[in-house]
Design a protein around this motif. Structure first.
Motif, short mmCIF file in Angstrom:
data_model
loop_
_atom_site.label_atom_id
_atom_site.label_comp_id
_atom_site.label_asym_id
_atom_site.label_seq_id
_atom_site.Cartn_x
_atom_site.Cartn_y
_atom_site.Cartn_z
N LEU A 88 -12.06 -12.24 -5.94
CA LEU A 88 -13.34 -11.54 -6.02
C LEU A 88 -14.38 -12.20 -5.12
N GLN A 89 -14.39 -13.52 -5.08
CA GLN A 89 -15.32 -14.22 -4.19
C GLN A 89 -15.11 -13.79 -2.74
N ASN A 90 -13.85 -13.69 -2.33
CA ASN A 90 -13.55 -13.30 -0.96
C ASN A 90 -14.11 -11.92 -0.63
N PHE A 91 -13.91 -10.96 -1.55
CA PHE A 91 -14.40 -9.61 -1.30
C PHE A 91 -15.93 -9.56 -1.33
N LEU A 92 -16.55 -10.32 -2.21
CA LEU A 92 -18.01 -10.36 -2.26
C LEU A 92 -18.58 -10.93 -0.96
N GLU A 93 -18.01 -12.03 -0.50
CA GLU A 93 -18.54 -12.65 0.71
C GLU A 93 -18.25 -11.81 1.95
N ASN A 94 -17.16 -11.02 1.92
CA ASN A 94 -16.91 -10.07 3.01
C ASN A 94 -17.99 -8.99 3.06
N ASN A 95 -18.69 -8.80 1.93
CA ASN A 95 -19.79 -7.84 1.85
C ASN A 95 -21.15 -8.53 1.88
N SER A 96 -21.15 -9.75 2.42
CA SER A 96 -22.41 -10.50 2.62
C SER A 96 -23.14 -10.83 1.32
N VAL A 97 -22.38 -11.08 0.25
CA VAL A 97 -22.96 -11.51 -1.01
C VAL A 97 -22.67 -12.99 -1.19
N ASP A 98 -23.70 -13.79 -1.23
CA ASP A 98 -23.54 -15.23 -1.38
C ASP A 98 -22.98 -15.53 -2.77
N THR A 99 -21.87 -16.23 -2.83
CA THR A 99 -21.12 -16.39 -4.09
C THR A 99 -20.64 -17.82 -4.27
N ARG A 100 -20.63 -18.28 -5.51
CA ARG A 100 -20.06 -19.57 -5.85
C ARG A 100 -19.05 -19.39 -6.99
N VAL A 101 -17.93 -20.07 -6.90
CA VAL A 101 -16.98 -20.14 -8.01
C VAL A 101 -17.15 -21.50 -8.66
N GLN A 102 -17.35 -21.50 -9.98
CA GLN A 102 -17.40 -22.74 -10.74
C GLN A 102 -16.25 -22.74 -11.74
N SER A 103 -15.48 -23.80 -11.71
CA SER A 103 -14.30 -23.88 -12.57
C SER A 103 -14.49 -24.91 -13.68
N ALA A 104 -14.06 -24.52 -14.89
CA ALA A 104 -14.12 -25.45 -16.02
C ALA A 104 -13.04 -26.51 -15.93
N ILE A 105 -12.04 -26.29 -15.07
CA ILE A 105 -11.02 -27.31 -14.77
C ILE A 105 -11.27 -27.76 -13.34
N GLU A 106 -11.46 -29.04 -13.14
CA GLU A 106 -11.86 -29.53 -11.84
C GLU A 106 -10.79 -29.30 -10.79
N MET A 107 -11.18 -28.65 -9.70
CA MET A 107 -10.31 -28.46 -8.53
C MET A 107 -11.23 -28.32 -7.32
N ARG A 108 -11.74 -29.43 -6.86
CA ARG A 108 -12.84 -29.47 -5.90
C ARG A 108 -12.53 -28.80 -4.57
N GLU A 109 -11.25 -28.74 -4.21
CA GLU A 109 -10.91 -28.09 -2.93
C GLU A 109 -11.10 -26.57 -2.99
N LEU A 110 -11.16 -26.02 -4.19
CA LEU A 110 -11.24 -24.57 -4.35
C LEU A 110 -12.55 -24.09 -4.95
N ALA A 111 -13.15 -24.90 -5.82
CA ALA A 111 -14.32 -24.43 -6.55
C ALA A 111 -15.19 -25.61 -6.96
N GLU A 112 -16.45 -25.31 -7.24
CA GLU A 112 -17.33 -26.33 -7.81
C GLU A 112 -16.94 -26.59 -9.26
N PRO A 113 -17.15 -27.80 -9.75
CA PRO A 113 -17.02 -28.01 -11.19
C PRO A 113 -18.14 -27.27 -11.92
N TYR A 114 -17.87 -26.83 -13.14
CA TYR A 114 -18.91 -26.12 -13.88
C TYR A 114 -20.01 -27.09 -14.30
N ILE A 115 -21.21 -26.83 -13.81
CA ILE A 115 -22.40 -27.59 -14.19
C ILE A 115 -23.48 -26.56 -14.49
#
Length: 241
Positions: A88-115
């Motif tokens: 979903l992030q990919n499709f949103l950003e393809n439509n010029s929507v600034d997007t962040r994914v925050q994950s409750a399980i840490e995986m810094r290469e893919l998403a921000e940690p949930y804060i």
């Protein structure tokens, strides 16, 4: 330009809603349409948080029923939600929507940690925040994650986007005469054991007076209609129906 009734929302989508007519996985056409509707919300000034399920890829309960340890199966389900969030992030950003994914399980290469504070700051800047990996804990559903995140970010409503057009008194796929509710109280949902969200999520919403709108994601334009307060689907709230 439509006038939104809610200024900050939590959109909860089931993973199955992203499958379209496929039996598994992600239908790019569905995700592209959802991304366009979310973009419309951003353009009218709505702050949007999103929680997506992972049932189109893997369901923890199904894995547990097949003999897997429940905790391990739930962690696999959480990882499935990350796949959906990144799509979903990919499709949103393809439509010029600034997007962040925050994950409750840490995986810094893919998403921000949930804060929480960082998520709120993103929303204040007009970014869409997609919350992945549920609550980060097994035995809790993404419905509960949606209720929790909605309250943490100060959302005014949970928009529960599904494959059906509301809550029925029986399964409309099995019972043709099933009646759709337009309005329900939290207590009625719990007493009737209606499959709106799980009991933990409903209880959280009831304790914090957070309304829930359940509607059909597959009908184009429904996301905007729900945010503008049009009478679609089923409204669950603190009053009596």
């Amino acid at each position: 330009m439509p006038t939104p009734r809610y200024k900050r929302v939590l959109l909860k989508m089931s993973g199955e809603a992203l499958m379209g007519n496929q039996g598994y996985g992600i239908d790019p056409a569905i995700v592209a349409r959802v991304a366009m509707e979310v973009k419309q919300l951003v353009e009218i000034g709505v702050r949007v948080g999103i929680v997506i399920g992972g049932g189109n890829i893997f369901r923890g309960l199904a894995g547990a029923a097949a003999g897997m340890e429940r905790a391990s199966a739930d962690y696999m389900g959480m990882l499935a939600t990350v796949l959906n969030a990144l799509a979903l992030q990919n499709f949103l950003e393809n439509n010029s929507v600034d997007t962040r994914v925050q994950s409750a399980i840490e995986m810094r290469e893919l998403a921000e940690p949930y804060i929480r504070r960082r998520a709120i700051r993103h929303l204040e800047k007009g970014r869409v925040v997609i919350f992945a990996a549920g609550t980060g804990n097994p035995f809790f559903t993404t419905d509960t994650a949606a209720a929790l995140r909605a309250m943490e970010i100060g959302a005014e409503v949970i928009l529960k986007a599904t494959k059906v057009d509301g809550v029925y008194d029986a399964d409309p796929m099995i019972v043709p005469t099933a009646a759709r509710f337009t309005d329900l109280s939290y207590i009625e949902v719990l007493k009737r054991n209606l499959k709106v969200m799980d009991a933990t999520a409903i209880s959280l919403c009831m304790d914090n007076d957070l309304p829930i709108v359940i509607f059909n994601l597959n009908e184009e334009g429904n996301v905007i209609r729900a945010v503008c307060g049009e009478p679609i689907g089923t409204l669950v709230h603190g009053g009596t129906s």
